[in-house]
Scaffold this motif. Structure first.
Motif, mmCIF file in Angstrom:
data_model
loop_
_atom_site.group_PDB
_atom_site.id
_atom_site.type_symbol
_atom_site.label_atom_id
_atom_site.label_comp_id
_atom_site.label_asym_id
_atom_site.label_seq_id
_atom_site.Cartn_x
_atom_site.Cartn_y
_atom_site.Cartn_z
ATOM 1 N N MET A 1 -8.773 4.616 6.674
ATOM 2 C CA MET A 1 -7.754 5.001 5.700
ATOM 3 C C MET A 1 -7.231 6.407 5.967
ATOM 4 O O MET A 1 -6.037 6.666 5.837
ATOM 5 C CB MET A 1 -8.330 4.926 4.287
ATOM 6 C CG MET A 1 -8.504 3.523 3.746
ATOM 7 S SD MET A 1 -9.245 3.591 2.103
ATOM 8 C CE MET A 1 -8.091 4.654 1.233
ATOM 9 N N THR B 1 -4.435 0.283 7.125
ATOM 10 C CA THR B 1 -4.692 -0.566 5.962
ATOM 11 C C THR B 1 -5.789 -1.553 6.320
ATOM 12 O O THR B 1 -5.707 -2.253 7.328
ATOM 13 C CB THR B 1 -3.412 -1.308 5.535
ATOM 14 O OG1 THR B 1 -2.402 -0.345 5.215
ATOM 15 C CG2 THR B 1 -3.671 -2.163 4.304
ATOM 16 N N SER C 1 -5.163 2.401 -2.297
ATOM 17 C CA SER C 1 -3.826 1.939 -1.926
ATOM 18 C C SER C 1 -3.801 1.209 -0.595
ATOM 19 O O SER C 1 -2.956 0.337 -0.381
ATOM 20 C CB SER C 1 -2.860 3.125 -1.881
ATOM 21 O OG SER C 1 -3.306 4.089 -0.936
ATOM 22 N N SER C 2 -4.729 1.531 0.320
ATOM 23 C CA SER C 2 -4.726 0.863 1.626
ATOM 24 C C SER C 2 -6.095 0.297 1.978
ATOM 25 O O SER C 2 -6.393 0.101 3.155
ATOM 26 C CB SER C 2 -4.249 1.831 2.717
ATOM 27 O OG SER C 2 -5.031 3.007 2.725
ATOM 28 N N GLU D 1 -4.534 6.471 8.237
ATOM 29 C CA GLU D 1 -3.372 5.734 7.737
ATOM 30 C C GLU D 1 -3.347 4.293 8.218
ATOM 31 O O GLU D 1 -2.298 3.749 8.568
ATOM 32 C CB GLU D 1 -2.079 6.470 8.094
ATOM 33 C CG GLU D 1 -2.013 7.867 7.488
ATOM 34 C CD GLU D 1 -0.690 8.563 7.749
ATOM 35 O OE1 GLU D 1 -0.061 8.254 8.795
ATOM 36 O OE2 GLU D 1 -0.301 9.389 6.927
ATOM 37 N N PRO E 1 0.830 -1.195 0.000
ATOM 38 C CA PRO E 1 0.000 0.000 0.000
ATOM 39 C C PRO E 1 0.864 1.244 0.000
ATOM 40 O O PRO E 1 2.088 1.173 0.106
ATOM 41 C CB PRO E 1 -0.791 -0.126 1.302
ATOM 42 C CG PRO E 1 0.096 -0.921 2.186
ATOM 43 C CD PRO E 1 0.820 -1.896 1.276
#
Length: 252
Positions: A52, A57, A101-102, A55, A4
């Motif tokens: 998300m 995942t 991405s995560s 931050e 990610p």
């Protein structure tokens, strides 16, 4: 599976504990609205976005059958049901896909049918090369048999109306889950008239404790009944409650 997006390097308490004691399996948070399963889709989507933003995942496991989705489409194309991976028939990257991405997604409609003991999803994710912080499951009633295949730490949050039929349906689901899988925590979100919700809180806590022998935390209530809640953007009306639910996922 690709990594990610890189985090900004800030260390919080959870990061420090992982460094000291090694990576632990991500917790599994199950979200269910027994009387209207599609509401779990919008809630899990909102909670995933909140995580998300912090931050984290997230692996989103979706157990909502097509007939119960109220025309809510799948968020991406799906190659294989997640149960195929858990049974060892296909690799993990064939049944989960990155939405962002995560944030990863896997459709899991048949996992409850698995009879044998299999390697849990949390174990597979730990070996994926991506460090997942949380598994969030949007589920419907009658699928409690699947939870043990996701991980060892199960936390259940139920969204329930305050009418007797809705509450009884919710407690039937809670009892079914307890019968199938040890649960680390129980929580409720009540939906209905403010007065009815307030009168229900103590009764709900007492009923769960007397029937399940466990403590239940009422995270809050919303002033709209379950049938009248909209699927799109509903949770933006209650940002404080959504933030509280997100924090609940962070600390459990």
């Amino acid at each position: 599976m690709s990594e990610p997006a890189t985090l900004n390097g800030l260390k919080d308490q959870a990061d420090g504990l992982r460094e000291l004691f090694g990576q632990s399996p991500p917790p599994v948070h199950v979200v269910c609205c027994p009387s209207r399963p599609a509401l779990a889709l919008s809630l899990v989507n909102e909670l995933s976005l909140g995580l998300m933003a912090l931050e984290r995942t997230v692996m989103w496991v979706d157990e909502i059958d097509f007939a119960c989705r109220e025309l809510v489409p799948l968020p991406c194309k799906v190659k294989f049901d997640l149960s195929k991976t858990l049974q060892g028939f296909v690799d993990l990257d064939q049944s989960v896909a990155p939405l962002q991405s995560s944030l990863w997604y896997g459709l899991s409609l048949h996992t409850a049918r698995i009879q044998d003991s299999v390697q849990t999803l949390s174990d597979r994710l730990m070996r994926s090369g991506v460090e997942f912080d949380t598994i969030v499951v949007s589920t419907a009633a009658l699928k409690a048999e699947s939870f043990k295949h996701y991980g060892p730490r199960i936390h259940c949050t139920a969204l329930t109306g305050c009418e007797a039929a809705e509450l009884n349906q919710t407690f039937e689901w809670l009892a079914q889950v307890q019968d199938q899988t040890p649960v680390a925590s129980w929580s409720l979100v009540l939906a209905g008239e403010a007065g009815a919700s307030e009168n229900t809180v103590g009764w709900a806590e007492e009923k769960v404790q007397s029937n399940l022998g466990s403590h239940v935390k009422v995270l809050g209530h919303i002033d709209t009944t379950v049938p009248k809640l909209t699927l799109n953007g509903a949770w933006k009306r209650w940002p404080e409650l959504t933030a509280k639910l997100t924090n609940h996922l962070l600390i459990h």
